[in-house]
Write an enzyme that holds these catalytic residues in place. Structure first.
Site, PDB file in Angstrom:
ATOM      1  CB  SER A 101      47.802  43.029  45.186  1.00 54.57           C
ATOM      2  OG  SER A 101      48.102  44.133  44.288  1.00 54.57           O
ATOM      3  CG  ASP A 147      43.582  40.807  37.619  1.00 52.19           C
ATOM      4  OD1 ASP A 147      44.707  40.385  37.042  1.00 52.19           O
ATOM      5  OD2 ASP A 147      43.776  41.459  38.364  1.00 52.19           O
ATOM      6  CG  HIS A 206      46.944  41.781  40.421  1.00 54.58           C
ATOM      7  ND1 HIS A 206      45.627  42.325  40.482  1.00 54.58           N
ATOM      8  CD2 HIS A 206      47.292  42.737  41.428  1.00 54.58           C
ATOM      9  CE1 HIS A 206      45.274  43.043  41.119  1.00 54.58           C
ATOM     10  NE2 HIS A 206      46.298  43.479  41.848  1.00 54.58           N
TER      11      HIS A 206
END
Length: 360
Positions: A84, A245, A248
């Site tokens: 990611s 979140d 990230h």
């Protein structure tokens, strides 16, 4: 501190050696820790939550450099592989993803169009690199950036196996004439939803994995950049570096990480003005055994490690280099080339709009 580096170097070399000879098992994890980490990591995932899928950013950047009377140049092809972090999870605009930031920055330095092919996927582990590799190699990349390792730690992948898989991916890219820069596993010990004792273990494991990754990558013919700062102390002190979140990076966070990687990308392609094959390292650089260089880099973010003799058979000695970060087009940081670039990546009309953190 020297003792910690020596210990990390020994562990990293042990992991890399096991990877080279097919070692497996639990890697760095003792059996007693596995159950504890599984429980703690499940709680951390619940606290972190989920984000929307990252925006797609594939396309050509710096198309303005294709104009003019001169014969048009073939765009450089930049492939991004990994997890990611490479995909850009946590941002809403394609121009804010690390691939777009790197493509726009590379186009600005090279004064040449750059085509971005992003094969990175959220949740990706080193085991997924082989599939991503097939997608990337179809596009005949000139340079590949790999960001991987965090999910190998959080999902308890055997360290030796993860390192071997990364080394094999780098070797395959190099065999196809592609330069490779790997952003090593970030420091996971500062993520707020991750609590002790997982936090302490995660920090130790992520740094050890980063050092072992460096050994494997350098010996396969690539170079690495430590991404400890991606989720490290700098980010812990600056909440704006994280996405919603708290795990990230935000757009600002990705811009910071991309600035650390871009000079090494340019140097790998022979585009960095300071890279003139010096006969001796410049002040602040050091030639060290690769395991020692890997251990030192794991503890200092933004540090590049590359083989002293990239074409040599052994690649046992490496140059530890602390490169200056440069501003990315539109990142709100100094960049003398920002006015030249004109990217055409999806979701943007110019490279100067890439990395914008507050624009519409």
């Amino acid at each position: 501190m020297a003792g910690a580096h020596d210990s990390r170097a020994r562990v990293a070399r042990r992991i890399a050696t096991a990877a080279a000879y097919g070692g497996g098992g639990l890697g760095l994890l003792g059996v007693g820790l596995v159950g504890l980490l599984v429980t703690e990591s499940k709680l951390a995932v619940q606290a972190i939550g989920n984000l929307e899928n990252p925006p797609r950013a594939d396309g050509v950047y710096g198309e303005a450099f294709a104009d003019g009377d001169a014969a048009p140049q073939r765009p450089l092809v930049l492939a991004v592989l990994g997890d990611s972090t490479g995909a850009g999870l946590g941002v809403l605009r394609s121009r804010e993803t690390p691939g777009a930031l790197l493509a726009a920055g590379l186009a600005s330095v090279a004064e040449r169009p750059v085509r971005l092919v992003n094969a990175a996927r959220s949740g990706g582990r080193s085991a997924d690199l082989s599939g991503q590799l097939e997608q990337a190699l179809r596009q005949h990349p000139d340079i590949a950036v790999i960001m991987v390792g965090a999910n190998d730690v959080t999902r308890h992948s055997p360290a030796q196996l993860a390192v071997r898989q990364l080394g094999e991916a780098v070797a395959a890219l190099r065999a196809n004439g592609c330069e490779v820069v790997v952003g090593t596993c970030p420091d996971l010990g500062t993520i707020k939803p991750v609590r002790p004792p997982l936090r302490w273990v995660a920090r130790r494991l992520s740094r050890q994995l980063a050092a072992a990754q460096t050994i494997a990558v350098v010996e396969a013919g690539g170079r690495t950049v430590s991404l400890g700062s991606l989720l490290g102390p700098e980010f812990a002190a600056r909440p704006e570096m994280f996405a919603a979140d708290r795990y990230h990076p935000s757009a600002q966070g990705y811009a910071t990480a991309a600035m650390a990687v871009l000079p090494s990308v340019c140097a790998a392609l022979g585009l960095w003005p300071e890279e003139e094959h010096p006969t001796a390292p410049v002040p602040g650089d050091a030639v060290l055994p690769v395991a020692v260089a890997a251990a030192a880099a794991a503890g200092r973010s933004g540090t590049e490690v590359a083989a002293v003799d990239p074409e040599g058979a052994g690649r046992r000695w490496a140059l530890l280099r602390h490169r200056l970060r440069i501003g990315l087009p539109g990142a709100g940081l100094p960049d003398p080339e920002a006015g030249k670039a004109a990217g055409a990546g999806p979701g943007s009309t110019s490279a100067s709009s890439h990395a914008g953190t507050g624009d519409a």
